[in-house]
Write a protein that holds these residues in place. Structure first.
Motif, PDB file in Angstrom:
ATOM      1  N   GLU A  81     -61.343 -19.675 -87.202  1.00  0.00           N
ATOM      2  CA  GLU A  81     -60.005 -19.896 -86.647  1.00  0.00           C
ATOM      3  C   GLU A  81     -60.008 -20.071 -85.137  1.00  0.00           C
ATOM      4  O   GLU A  81     -59.034 -20.556 -84.548  1.00  0.00           O
ATOM      5  CB  GLU A  81     -59.079 -18.740 -87.028  1.00  0.00           C
ATOM      6  N   ALA A  82     -61.120 -19.699 -84.464  1.00  0.00           N
ATOM      7  CA  ALA A  82     -61.180 -19.800 -82.999  1.00  0.00           C
ATOM      8  C   ALA A  82     -61.991 -20.998 -82.528  1.00  0.00           C
ATOM      9  O   ALA A  82     -62.046 -21.274 -81.326  1.00  0.00           O
ATOM     10  CB  ALA A  82     -61.775 -18.520 -82.416  1.00  0.00           C
ATOM     11  N   GLN A  83     -62.605 -21.722 -83.466  1.00  0.00           N
ATOM     12  CA  GLN A  83     -63.496 -22.812 -83.055  1.00  0.00           C
ATOM     13  C   GLN A  83     -62.757 -23.995 -82.437  1.00  0.00           C
ATOM     14  O   GLN A  83     -63.325 -24.753 -81.667  1.00  0.00           O
ATOM     15  CB  GLN A  83     -64.334 -23.266 -84.260  1.00  0.00           C
ATOM     16  N   GLY A  84     -61.488 -24.165 -82.760  1.00  0.00           N
ATOM     17  CA  GLY A  84     -60.723 -25.275 -82.188  1.00  0.00           C
ATOM     18  C   GLY A  84     -59.912 -24.881 -80.966  1.00  0.00           C
ATOM     19  O   GLY A  84     -59.107 -25.680 -80.464  1.00  0.00           O
ATOM     20  N   LYS A  85     -60.126 -23.677 -80.467  1.00  0.00           N
ATOM     21  CA  LYS A  85     -59.346 -23.182 -79.326  1.00  0.00           C
ATOM     22  C   LYS A  85     -59.555 -24.041 -78.088  1.00  0.00           C
ATOM     23  O   LYS A  85     -60.671 -24.439 -77.772  1.00  0.00           O
ATOM     24  CB  LYS A  85     -59.747 -21.736 -79.022  1.00  0.00           C
ATOM     25  N   VAL A  86     -58.458 -24.313 -77.367  1.00  0.00           N
ATOM     26  CA  VAL A  86     -58.507 -25.111 -76.142  1.00  0.00           C
ATOM     27  C   VAL A  86     -57.951 -24.281 -74.986  1.00  0.00           C
ATOM     28  O   VAL A  86     -56.858 -23.711 -75.093  1.00  0.00           O
ATOM     29  CB  VAL A  86     -57.693 -26.414 -76.279  1.00  0.00           C
ATOM     30  N   ALA A  87     -58.705 -24.214 -73.892  1.00  0.00           N
ATOM     31  CA  ALA A  87     -58.258 -23.481 -72.699  1.00  0.00           C
ATOM     32  C   ALA A  87     -57.745 -24.484 -71.681  1.00  0.00           C
ATOM     33  O   ALA A  87     -58.503 -25.298 -71.164  1.00  0.00           O
ATOM     34  CB  ALA A  87     -59.415 -22.680 -72.127  1.00  0.00           C
ATOM     35  N   LYS A  88     -56.471 -24.441 -71.403  1.00  0.00           N
ATOM     36  CA  LYS A  88     -55.863 -25.361 -70.434  1.00  0.00           C
ATOM     37  C   LYS A  88     -55.735 -24.652 -69.082  1.00  0.00           C
ATOM     38  O   LYS A  88     -55.402 -23.473 -69.020  1.00  0.00           O
ATOM     39  CB  LYS A  88     -54.494 -25.826 -70.922  1.00  0.00           C
ATOM     40  N   HIS A 114     -57.514 -28.077 -59.058  1.00  0.00           N
ATOM     41  CA  HIS A 114     -57.069 -28.693 -57.804  1.00  0.00           C
ATOM     42  C   HIS A 114     -55.847 -29.586 -58.031  1.00  0.00           C
ATOM     43  O   HIS A 114     -55.777 -30.723 -57.555  1.00  0.00           O
ATOM     44  CB  HIS A 114     -58.199 -29.490 -57.158  1.00  0.00           C
ATOM     45  N   GLY A 115     -54.889 -29.063 -58.798  1.00  0.00           N
ATOM     46  CA  GLY A 115     -53.648 -29.784 -59.028  1.00  0.00           C
ATOM     47  C   GLY A 115     -53.682 -30.739 -60.205  1.00  0.00           C
ATOM     48  O   GLY A 115     -52.643 -31.313 -60.560  1.00  0.00           O
ATOM     49  N   GLN A 116     -54.851 -30.923 -60.816  1.00  0.00           N
ATOM     50  CA  GLN A 116     -54.963 -31.817 -61.966  1.00  0.00           C
ATOM     51  C   GLN A 116     -55.010 -30.997 -63.257  1.00  0.00           C
ATOM     52  O   GLN A 116     -55.653 -29.949 -63.311  1.00  0.00           O
ATOM     53  CB  GLN A 116     -56.242 -32.648 -61.890  1.00  0.00           C
ATOM     54  N   PRO A 117     -54.365 -31.471 -64.317  1.00  0.00           N
ATOM     55  CA  PRO A 117     -54.464 -30.768 -65.602  1.00  0.00           C
ATOM     56  C   PRO A 117     -55.875 -30.895 -66.163  1.00  0.00           C
ATOM     57  O   PRO A 117     -56.485 -31.962 -66.125  1.00  0.00           O
ATOM     58  CB  PRO A 117     -53.436 -31.486 -66.486  1.00  0.00           C
ATOM     59  N   ALA A 118     -56.412 -29.797 -66.674  1.00  0.00           N
ATOM     60  CA  ALA A 118     -57.779 -29.801 -67.198  1.00  0.00           C
ATOM     61  C   ALA A 118     -57.829 -28.903 -68.424  1.00  0.00           C
ATOM     62  O   ALA A 118     -56.950 -28.058 -68.626  1.00  0.00           O
ATOM     63  CB  ALA A 118     -58.761 -29.304 -66.137  1.00  0.00           C
ATOM     64  N   GLU A 119     -58.852 -29.093 -69.248  1.00  0.00           N
ATOM     65  CA  GLU A 119     -59.004 -28.265 -70.428  1.00  0.00           C
ATOM     66  C   GLU A 119     -60.469 -28.114 -70.812  1.00  0.00           C
ATOM     67  O   GLU A 119     -61.293 -28.987 -70.533  1.00  0.00           O
ATOM     68  CB  GLU A 119     -58.215 -28.839 -71.609  1.00  0.00           C
ATOM     69  N   LEU A 120     -60.776 -26.993 -71.421  1.00  0.00           N
ATOM     70  CA  LEU A 120     -62.113 -26.696 -71.919  1.00  0.00           C
ATOM     71  C   LEU A 120     -62.010 -26.198 -73.348  1.00  0.00           C
ATOM     72  O   LEU A 120     -61.032 -25.562 -73.714  1.00  0.00           O
ATOM     73  CB  LEU A 120     -62.790 -25.617 -71.062  1.00  0.00           C
ATOM     74  N   LYS A 121     -63.019 -26.506 -74.133  1.00  0.00           N
ATOM     75  CA  LYS A 121     -63.116 -25.968 -75.486  1.00  0.00           C
ATOM     76  C   LYS A 121     -64.573 -25.645 -75.760  1.00  0.00           C
ATOM     77  O   LYS A 121     -65.448 -25.928 -74.927  1.00  0.00           O
ATOM     78  CB  LYS A 121     -62.575 -26.961 -76.507  1.00  0.00           C
TER      79      LYS A 121
END
Length: 483
Positions: free
Chosen positions: A353-360, A364-371
């Motif tokens: 259930e946590a494998q698709g988690k996305v960290a937003k 520096h003012g730009q939207p970014a995300e990690l998974k």
């Protein structure tokens, strides 16, 4: 020792290394500044600020001791400098010729074996003893003969080859042994490719992976600026002692055992040790000479392996260890299985259930995300591959193609390029490929060991926080160019 000499009222200048010592400073540079045309200068200034006292001491040592060369910071990685400049192959000391050999205080010293110089890594105490003229003792190891045939297919790199060879040798079991490569496939490998394979001896567990000198070696010596006279001397000496391989002729060649005994015989003579040891080593050399004098295809080894180069396929390694080979076609499936597997070298035990988690987050003012599986450090570095023009130019071509397709590395990924010597910079500039690497963020950040030894510098605070606060499993170094 010089202090002791001074207390005894003797000449302190008499204390010097008894064998040539080359000290290359390459482990002190850190990637603090990236994605900048000024990155090399900025990182070097920080390097000198942090290491001022050390560098001052080493500069004093370079002139205080005879028989010692100090290669200053910013020159490159020790193993590539060794290949391009320091390696002699054959010493000429007052008219006495003898084979080159080396021990180094770095596990990847074995890279020099690709040039036909017997060498491997040792601890500091062993290295200091060698500097003072003490012989190194060891049990005569088994020698594994690794026969190469065929030719690498288009698109298959030396990195793919070395990961395949490493997997085979680890399965075979070569800890404490020497590996010698031979066969018709040798003529299809550049010296840089051979050096890549020799470099990873620590990963496949052998003391060294040795490539005998042949015409490819001589071409490399000329390419790297050794004089015609020196190259001719090296070839003449090795041919006269049956240590030169000519794959175009049906010539006799003696295995690695004889080469090693030639080194031992001379060292015993040169250091003026007990005459009995000299006679015994000479007898052993003659025994090997006459007992193993036979065509190269019938040489006797402790055990054998064989690889058709045409069977090598593109691959990567990981996710945690450089010797865990993964075929490129299986990369996605392998990564998904690693997420599910229990914690270990090939597992993270991430709940389904946590494998698709996305960290937003905001970068520096730009939207970014990690998974899980996101890349946050992409470093083109390491002694294993930055000395290989084919893979470095390949990286440049990939960058060029990415630019043409409108692709761009995400700005929150810490990118860097740390070549093994200035030669890499020259051919990347002359080929026009450095421009495209720069556009993708891979500016040159310095000349030395960086990310491989943990000198990647800090991540941006926003990226680090996104990882730590969300428990995201990221890939710090998704990089076929790094060991």
């Amino acid at each position: 020792m010089r202090d002791a000499m001074h207390k005894l009222g003797s000449d302190t200048s008499k204390i010097n290394p008894l064998v040539p010592v080359d000290l290359v400073i390459d482990h002190s540079v850190q990637v603090d500044v990236t994605r900048s045309e000024n990155a090399v200068q900025a990182n070097m200034e920080l390097e000198f600020q942090r290491n001022k006292e050390r560098f001052s001491f080493l500069k004093w040592g370079s002139s205080a001791f005879r028989n010692m060369l100090v290669v200053p910071p910013g020159s490159g990685i020790v193993h590539q400098v060794n290949l391009e400049y320091l390696g002699r192959l054959v010493f000429n000391t007052d008219g006495i010729l003898y084979p080159d050999s080396v021990v180094g205080t770095d596990s990847h010293t074995t890279m020099i074996d690709g040039l036909g110089v017997a060498g491997w890594g040792v601890g500091g105490i062993e290295a200091e003893a060698a500097m003072l003229g003490q012989p190194m003792s060891m049990v005569l190891p088994g020698v594994v003969g690794f026969q190469l045939s065929g030719k690498l297919r288009n698109g298959v790199t030396a990195t793919d080859l070395v990961l395949t060879v490493t997997q085979m040798l680890r399965k075979h079991g070569v800890v404490g042994k020497f590996v010698e490569f031979y066969g018709d496939g040798m003529g299809e490998l550049s010296l840089a490719d051979r050096a890549t394979i020799a470099n990873m001896s620590p990963e496949y567990g052998a003391t060294m992976g040795f490539f005998p000198v042949d015409h490819v070696t001589l071409q490399y010596l000329k390419l790297t600026g050794r004089s015609d006279e020196t190259v001719a001397m090296i070839e003449s000496y090795l041919r006269a002692n049956n240590m030169f391989v000519d794959y175009d002729e049906a010539r006799t060649f003696l295995p690695l055992q004889f080469f090693l005994f030639k080194i031992v015989s001379f060292q015993l003579f040169y250091l003026y040790l007990d005459i009995t040891d000299l006679l015994l080593s000479t007898v052993f050399s003659l025994f090997l000479f006459f007992s193993q004098l036979q065509p190269q295809q019938k040489r006797v080894y402790s055990s054998y392996l064989e690889l058709n180069l045409a069977e090598v396929e593109p691959c990567i390694s990981g996710p945690k260890r450089p010797h865990d080979r993964v075929p490129l076609r299986e990369m996605k499936a392998d990564w998904n299985s690693c997420l599910n597997n229990k914690v270990g070298f090939k597992g993270f035990a991430v709940p389904k259930e946590a494998q698709g988690k996305v960290a937003k987050f905001s970068f520096h003012g730009q939207p970014a995300e990690l998974k899980h599986g996101s890349v946050v450090i992409a470093a083109i570095t390491s002694c294993t591959n930055t000395s290989n023009p084919s893979v470095m130019l390949g990286a440049g071509l990939v960058a060029k193609k990415a630019c043409e397709l409108g692709l761009q590395v995400k700005p929150w990924i810490k990118t860097s390029l740390a070549p093994g010597s200035g030669v890499v910079t020259k051919y990347l500039l002359q080929s026009g490929l450095q421009e495209y690497l720069n556009k993708q963020g891979f500016h040159i950040v310095g000349y030395g060991c960086t990310t491989c030894i943990g000198n990647s510098g800090d991540l941006d605070e926003s990226v680090a926080s996104a990882i730590s606060e969300n428990g995201t499993i990221i890939k710090f170094n998704l990089d076929k160019i790094s060991s």
